[in-house]
Structures are given as C-alpha cells and as structure tokens.
Design an enzyme around this catalytic site. Structure first.
Site, PDB file in Angstrom:
ATOM      1  N   LYS A   1       0.033  -3.797   1.240  1.00  0.00           N
ATOM      2  CA  LYS A   1      -1.206  -3.113   1.638  1.00  0.00           C
ATOM      3  C   LYS A   1      -2.311  -3.360   0.603  1.00  0.00           C
ATOM      4  O   LYS A   1      -3.480  -3.530   0.965  1.00  0.00           O
ATOM      5  CB  LYS A   1      -0.949  -1.620   1.789  1.00  0.00           C
TER       6      LYS A   1
ATOM      7  N   ALA B   1      -1.599   3.262  -1.996  1.00  0.00           N
ATOM      8  CA  ALA B   1      -0.357   4.016  -2.160  1.00  0.00           C
ATOM      9  C   ALA B   1       0.368   4.111  -0.822  1.00  0.00           C
ATOM     10  O   ALA B   1      -0.251   4.023   0.242  1.00  0.00           O
ATOM     11  CB  ALA B   1      -0.640   5.420  -2.699  1.00  0.00           C
ATOM     12  N   ASP B   2       1.667   4.283  -0.892  1.00  0.00           N
ATOM     13  CA  ASP B   2       2.455   4.484   0.324  1.00  0.00           C
ATOM     14  C   ASP B   2       3.601   5.430  -0.003  1.00  0.00           C
ATOM     15  O   ASP B   2       4.149   5.405  -1.108  1.00  0.00           O
ATOM     16  CB  ASP B   2       2.998   3.156   0.852  1.00  0.00           C
ATOM     17  N   THR B   3       3.939   6.253   0.972  1.00  0.00           N
ATOM     18  CA  THR B   3       4.983   7.271   0.789  1.00  0.00           C
ATOM     19  C   THR B   3       6.042   7.117   1.858  1.00  0.00           C
ATOM     20  O   THR B   3       5.724   6.865   3.030  1.00  0.00           O
ATOM     21  CB  THR B   3       4.382   8.689   0.883  1.00  0.00           C
TER      22      THR B   3
END
Length: 208
Positions: free
Chosen positions: A67, A92-94
């Site tokens: 991303k 960011a990614d969760t």
C-alpha cells in the site's frame, strides 16, 4: 490539491489511508497531514488478498508495504501537475488473527456474525504495521474477550460497526464492553500504534 494550510517549515506528511481513526490518532499526536487516497481506477482492495499459508505477521507487513509503494507511485503521478509537493508518506494496515488464521474485513452481516462468534471467549492477536518512507514497525497486541451470546452479536452486527473493520469489530466502540484483558497498544488495535508511529517520525523532524 492545494498546498497545506500551514507553514512549509513545519513537518507534515501524507496519510495514505481512508480510516478516520488514523486521522484522529495523528491529530492526537499533533501530526499535520494531508490525505493521499487511491484514484478511482486503482484496485486498492486487491492489495489485501491473502496468500496460502501466509502467517499473519508476514501478511500485514507485506500488505502495508504494498500500500505504501502504491501511495508513493500515486503521489509521483499527481506531482506532475506541480500541486502535490514532496513529503513523507505514512501507510498502515491492521489485521486480526485467531491463532494463525487471518480474520479480515467481513464481506457482509452474516460473515461478521460468524467472525464475532469465533472470537467470543477467545484470546486473539491484533497486528498493525506502519510504514513511513520505506521504514516499517510492527505492533502486536493480544485481546481477550468474554463469552458473547447470540443476541449481543446480533445487536452489534445490526449497529453496522463491524463493517469495514478487521476482525469485524472496533475496540473503541461497543466491543470495548467485551474486552476482559488487553496486552499491547490500544492505539495499535484502533489502527495506528502511537509509540511506533512517533518513533518513525522523530528522525524526520517531529518532536513529541
């Protein structure tokens, strides 16, 4: 996009995320930011596709880096008109993991209900990776829920809160009433670990 409405001498960054929670958390740190969202023809969702046998830690870091790379290319395309100045890009990614199984965003209400039923009474991991200018940090937290009954799950799904969220819940929402124990970063579970984010930004001129 016009130039940011603050002094060019002040540090600022691009946030490549549609999450209002990440904007809120950057505001909490006092980090000035501009959104750098995908173009209409970008297939951003395809970047989140899982690979067979991929561990949750590997998955969330791979997706976050992908991303970020897409956001860098996006900014460079838009910069050709001279209105998207150079600045750090944060992505960011969760993800939520039950054991080694990744629980992503629910596809529909029924899928959300199944996820919540599986998390009921269980301890699970919440992993958030953050990338700024190619440097990454990973936050791993553990969350223990009490047992949920079918009616609680039905009401929560009906509220609409689970949709668009990894694991079908938001720790800062109604599901906070189910959380018996948490070990790790509360802000990381929300979607942006403030400690890790601050550590990434300090070398770029931010002071906290």
């Amino acid at each position: 996009m016009s130039l940011p409405a603050f002094s060019s001498s002040d540090p600022w960054l691009y946030l490549a995320s549609q999450s209002p929670r990440r904007r809120q958390l950057l505001d909490q740190l006092g980090v000035r930011h501009e959104l750098l969202l995908p173009d209409p023809d970008e297939d951003a969702e395809s970047l989140e596709a899982e690979r067979p046998g991929e561990a949750p830690e590997d998955y969330v870091q791979r997706v976050t880096l992908a991303k970020w790379q897409a956001a860098v290319a996006r900014r460079e395309r838009r910069a050709k008109n001279g209105q998207w100045p150079d600045a750090p890009i944060l992505c960011a990614d969760t993800t939520v993991a039950l054991g080694n199984e990744i629980l992503g965003k629910p596809l529909d209400a029924a899928h959300a209900a199944r996820m919540l039923s599986r998390l009921s009474g269980q301890s699970h991991k919440v992993l958030t990776a953050v990338v700024v200018n190619g440097t990454m940090r990973l936050s791993v937290s553990h969350v223990q829920w009490r047992v949920l009954d079918d009616e609680e799950i039905r009401r929560y799904v009906a509220s609409g809160e689970p949709m668009g969220k990894a694991g079908a819940y938001a720790i800062q929402g109604r599901s906070g009433a189910w959380t018996q124990h948490m070990d790790g970063s509360y802000s990381g579970i929300m979607g942006l670990p403030l400690f890790d984010t601050a550590e990434l930004l300090k070398p770029l001129g931010w002071h906290f």
